[in-house]
Design a protein around this motif. Structure first.
Motif, PDB file in Angstrom:
ATOM      1  N   SER A 386       2.085 -30.479 -26.608  1.00 18.78           N
ATOM      2  CA  SER A 386       2.477 -29.305 -25.818  1.00 18.78           C
ATOM      3  C   SER A 386       3.995 -29.199 -25.715  1.00 18.78           C
ATOM      4  N   PHE A 387       4.659 -30.337 -25.614  1.00 18.71           N
ATOM      5  CA  PHE A 387       6.122 -30.296 -25.537  1.00 18.71           C
ATOM      6  C   PHE A 387       6.723 -29.810 -26.852  1.00 18.71           C
ATOM      7  N   GLN A 388       6.116 -30.205 -27.962  1.00 21.11           N
ATOM      8  CA  GLN A 388       6.569 -29.711 -29.266  1.00 21.11           C
ATOM      9  C   GLN A 388       6.449 -28.186 -29.326  1.00 21.11           C
ATOM     10  N   LEU A 389       5.343 -27.667 -28.797  1.00 24.33           N
ATOM     11  CA  LEU A 389       5.151 -26.220 -28.789  1.00 24.33           C
ATOM     12  C   LEU A 389       6.166 -25.539 -27.878  1.00 24.33           C
ATOM     13  N   LEU A 390       6.505 -26.194 -26.767  1.00 24.59           N
ATOM     14  CA  LEU A 390       7.512 -25.647 -25.859  1.00 24.59           C
ATOM     15  C   LEU A 390       8.862 -25.515 -26.574  1.00 24.59           C
ATOM     16  N   LYS A 483      -4.648 -26.807  -7.303  1.00 23.12           N
ATOM     17  CA  LYS A 483      -4.267 -26.715  -8.716  1.00 23.12           C
ATOM     18  C   LYS A 483      -4.844 -27.895  -9.477  1.00 23.12           C
ATOM     19  N   THR A 484      -5.195 -27.649 -10.719  1.00 23.03           N
ATOM     20  CA  THR A 484      -5.703 -28.733 -11.560  1.00 23.03           C
ATOM     21  C   THR A 484      -4.855 -28.838 -12.826  1.00 23.03           C
ATOM     22  N   ARG A 485      -4.703 -30.063 -13.278  1.00 26.13           N
ATOM     23  CA  ARG A 485      -4.037 -30.316 -14.560  1.00 26.13           C
ATOM     24  C   ARG A 485      -5.077 -30.889 -15.514  1.00 26.13           C
ATOM     25  N   VAL A 486      -5.181 -30.287 -16.681  1.00 27.19           N
ATOM     26  CA  VAL A 486      -6.153 -30.719 -17.683  1.00 27.19           C
ATOM     27  C   VAL A 486      -5.411 -31.264 -18.896  1.00 27.19           C
ATOM     28  N   LEU A 487      -5.775 -32.451 -19.306  1.00 27.71           N
ATOM     29  CA  LEU A 487      -5.251 -33.052 -20.538  1.00 27.71           C
ATOM     30  C   LEU A 487      -6.386 -33.107 -21.556  1.00 27.71           C
ATOM     31  N   VAL A 488      -6.134 -32.583 -22.723  1.00 31.62           N
ATOM     32  CA  VAL A 488      -7.129 -32.575 -23.800  1.00 31.62           C
ATOM     33  C   VAL A 488      -6.567 -33.334 -24.991  1.00 31.62           C
ATOM     34  N   GLU A 489      -7.331 -34.303 -25.466  1.00 33.25           N
ATOM     35  CA  GLU A 489      -6.963 -35.023 -26.689  1.00 33.25           C
ATOM     36  C   GLU A 489      -7.814 -34.503 -27.839  1.00 33.25           C
ATOM     37  N   SER A 490      -7.156 -34.143 -28.932  1.00 31.51           N
ATOM     38  CA  SER A 490      -7.849 -33.615 -30.109  1.00 31.51           C
ATOM     39  C   SER A 490      -7.608 -34.533 -31.294  1.00 31.51           C
ATOM     40  N   SER A 491      -8.470 -34.453 -32.270  1.00 33.97           N
ATOM     41  CA  SER A 491      -8.345 -35.289 -33.465  1.00 33.97           C
ATOM     42  C   SER A 491      -8.895 -34.552 -34.675  1.00 33.97           C
ATOM     43  N   LEU A 494      -8.139 -38.279 -38.534  1.00 36.96           N
ATOM     44  CA  LEU A 494      -7.081 -39.160 -39.029  1.00 36.96           C
ATOM     45  C   LEU A 494      -6.027 -39.418 -37.961  1.00 36.96           C
ATOM     46  N   GLU A 495      -5.728 -38.391 -37.176  1.00 34.05           N
ATOM     47  CA  GLU A 495      -4.683 -38.507 -36.174  1.00 34.05           C
ATOM     48  C   GLU A 495      -5.108 -37.821 -34.886  1.00 34.05           C
ATOM     49  N   ARG A 496      -4.419 -38.185 -33.785  1.00 28.66           N
ATOM     50  CA  ARG A 496      -4.737 -37.638 -32.476  1.00 28.66           C
ATOM     51  C   ARG A 496      -3.505 -36.963 -31.886  1.00 28.66           C
ATOM     52  N   TRP A 497      -3.730 -35.948 -31.041  1.00 27.86           N
ATOM     53  CA  TRP A 497      -2.630 -35.322 -30.311  1.00 27.86           C
ATOM     54  C   TRP A 497      -3.168 -34.807 -28.980  1.00 27.86           C
ATOM     55  N   THR A 498      -2.263 -34.690 -27.995  1.00 34.77           N
ATOM     56  CA  THR A 498      -2.677 -34.334 -26.636  1.00 34.77           C
ATOM     57  C   THR A 498      -1.921 -33.107 -26.142  1.00 34.77           C
ATOM     58  N   THR A 499      -2.648 -32.236 -25.471  1.00 32.04           N
ATOM     59  CA  THR A 499      -2.072 -31.006 -24.923  1.00 32.04           C
ATOM     60  C   THR A 499      -2.456 -30.888 -23.453  1.00 32.04           C
ATOM     61  N   VAL A 500      -1.732 -30.026 -22.727  1.00 27.97           N
ATOM     62  CA  VAL A 500      -1.917 -29.926 -21.288  1.00 27.97           C
ATOM     63  C   VAL A 500      -1.995 -28.472 -20.846  1.00 27.97           C
ATOM     64  N   GLY A 501      -2.769 -28.227 -19.786  1.00 27.86           N
ATOM     65  CA  GLY A 501      -2.844 -26.918 -19.154  1.00 27.86           C
ATOM     66  C   GLY A 501      -2.909 -27.082 -17.651  1.00 27.86           C
TER      67      GLY A 501
END
Length: 538
Positions: A386-390, A483-491, A494-501
């Motif tokens: 998510s920070f990369q997208l920011l 308020k809620t914070r959601v962390l999603v890990e995707s794969s 081969l590799e994993r990455w995490t995003t937040v909402g």
């Protein structure tokens, strides 16, 4: 004693003792894959299991006879014969021979309490069981390692008898005497004292000593290190410290500590560089989340958050790192948070392949945006994607794959089960598309509907999997309006990455995290723009 001529031998027992961990279960295929990874890592001894006590282990040894490992010695595990029985007819000893391994590890009782209470036999008979079982396996052309179970407790309670059990093992032909802190309650000084006492009791002992420690007092690694310093030349443990109760000695900590701190070569340097990837691969196989804060191999082992720390590390890594992370196949990470200064932002952007300067307006724009979002509840420390997208948004480099026009979720809750149906409207390549999907919950349904639309345009999304989903309530005092914070890990396998909402609406927070996970996965495969993306290798 440890010497270049008699180096430390690493003995992995993940496939047997590691499987004692609560919640850890391995299929035959899992065990084979782990053994292959350990073999490629260069582990000299791999304990495959207990044939006769577990049918799956018998199949494992059969498989490895047909498809042998490249260099590792595969070891079968077994107990001594039963009291007042013949070794030739003992079912477990015979099963260990049928495994057809060159090496067998046999364990016996060192503590008189276990002999009289557990086995229900005499102290003399227990010594005969140890001696005769080892001698029989030797007569069958097997090489044998003796595990002295409960050695340290037994020695503390009755040192004279504990030494007699070791003498029986020596007479039986053991090639290693491995001292086991089975209850995990011994402190390092007790390890040192016990080994020194053994060396005094057997001054002409030619058989090398080994160590097997458990972590019930949080001392498993420290105790193993102390044993090596006292002369042990075999170290038993498990990958990631898996094991019963509090676990076993963690080889992912022990190996680099012995090799880099005590100059005791355990693995070839190029193999040591595979330690982090092996740790994470095995955590995936056993389906347990990696420990991000594990020494040496954890994702946060070389992570730097404070601006002063980051600035210092960039000038000289020795200021805040005890080793070069690449030595164990790990990497330095610059963590971004509301405490971050420009040094963190610049260093993080550089790790993404984006060159920024302190004087750039974009740098300060990103920093301010980061602080604003984290004030709202966002957390980018664990969501680097998510920070990369920011950063891409701030630079105008964020590719837009689709636009949300709206979604609706309906839940049907019954007495025994519930289902959810999500309807979503997206704009893709100028076309408005409406799609619906069912799931076992609202987030699952929303994810399925989203994929149903997007896979028509981006087939690679079918390879993306949601591997972890975490929800955090940010202001509990607000009750259901929190308020809620959601962390999603995707794969992608081969590799994993995490995003937040983040949102007061948990579905909206989930949607934001899921969408960014998909967007990031697409960006990784997109030629535009051509900068590397942060991922965690499985």
């Amino acid at each position: 004693m440890v010497s270049p001529q008699n180096p430390v031998q690493i003995y992995d027992t993940t496939l047997r003792d590691g499987c004692q961990r609560e919640g850890l279960a391995l299929s035959l295929e899992d065990k084979v894959r782990i053994a292959q990874h350990l073999d490629r890592l260069g582990i000299p001894f791999i304990e495959g299991g207990w044939p006769g006590a577990n049918p799956k282990d018998e199949q494992f040894f059969l498989h490895l006879r047909e498809y042998p490992l490249q260099q590792a010695k595969i070891v079968a595990f077994c107990s001594t014969r039963r009291p007042h029985s013949a070794v030739e007819t003992d079912a477990l000893l015979q099963a260990s021979l049928r495994a057809q391994t060159h090496w067998i590890t046999l364990f016996g009782k060192s503590w008189d309490l276990h002999v009289t209470l557990g086995l229900g036999t005499t102290l003399t008979e227990n010594c005969a069981m140890i001696r005769e079982s080892l001698a029989y396996l030797k007569s069958q052309n097997r090489r044998v390692i003796y595990d002295a179970e409960h050695w340290f407790d037994g020695y503390q309670q009755n040192p004279e008898y504990a030494l007699k059990t070791l003498e029986a093992a020596i007479q039986g032909g053991a090639e290693y005497l491995v001292l086991c802190d089975t209850n995990g309650g011994t402190l390092p000084q007790g390890i040192m004292t016990s080994l020194q006492d053994i060396q005094r009791a057997f001054p002409d002992l030619k058989i090398p000593l080994g160590i097997h420690t458990h972590n019930d007092s949080g001392m498993a690694v420290a105790n193993a290190v102390m044993a090596v310093q006292a002369g042990a030349t075999m170290v038993q443990g498990t990958i990631n410290g898996y094991g019963e109760r509090c676990g076993n000695a963690n080889l992912c900590t022990l190996i680099p500590t012995l090799q880099l701190k005590l100059n005791q070569p355990c693995l070839a340097p190029e193999k040591l560089q595979q330690l982090t990837s092996t740790s994470r691969l095995i955590s995936e196989i056993v389906n347990l989340a990696p420990d991000d804060h594990a020494p040496y191999v954890g994702r946060s082992a070389f992570a730097h958050k404070g601006g002063i720390h980051v600035s210092a590390v960039q000038k000289n890594a020795l200021t805040y790192e005890h080793i070069d992370p690449q030595t164990v196949g790990n990497e330095r990470r610059i963590v971004v948070s509301e405490q971050a200064g420009l040094s963190n932002i610049l260093a993080k952007a550089k790790s993404f392949g984006i060159a920024l300067e302190k004087t750039d307006l974009a740098s300060r724009t990103i920093l301010q945006k980061l602080k604003d979002l984290e004030h709202e509840g966002y957390q980018f420390e664990a969501a680097e994607a998510s920070f990369q997208l920011l950063i891409r948004s701030a630079l105008g480099h964020r590719q837009e794959f689709f636009k949300l026009r709206g979604f609706h979720v309906n839940c049907d809750v019954g007495e025994t089960q519930s289902t959810a149906i999500a309807t979503i409207k997206l704009e893709v390549n100028g076309k408005n598309l409406l799609e619906a999907a069912e799931g076992n919950g609202p987030v699952s349904a929303l994810d399925q509907a989203l994929r149903k639309v997007l896979t028509k345009f981006y087939p690679e999304i079918a390879e993306f999997q949601l591997t972890d989903y975490k929800v955090r309530i940010l202001d509990g005092a607000a009750g259901t309006g929190a308020k809620t914070r959601v962390l999603v890990e995707s794969s992608d396998g081969l590799e994993r990455w995490t995003t937040v909402g983040v949102s007061a609406n948990i579905l909206e927070a989930s949607y934001r995290a899921v969408v960014e996970g998909i967007e990031y996965g697409l960006l990784r495969r997109s030629p535009y723009p051509s900068v590397p993306l942060p991922v965690a290798t499985l």
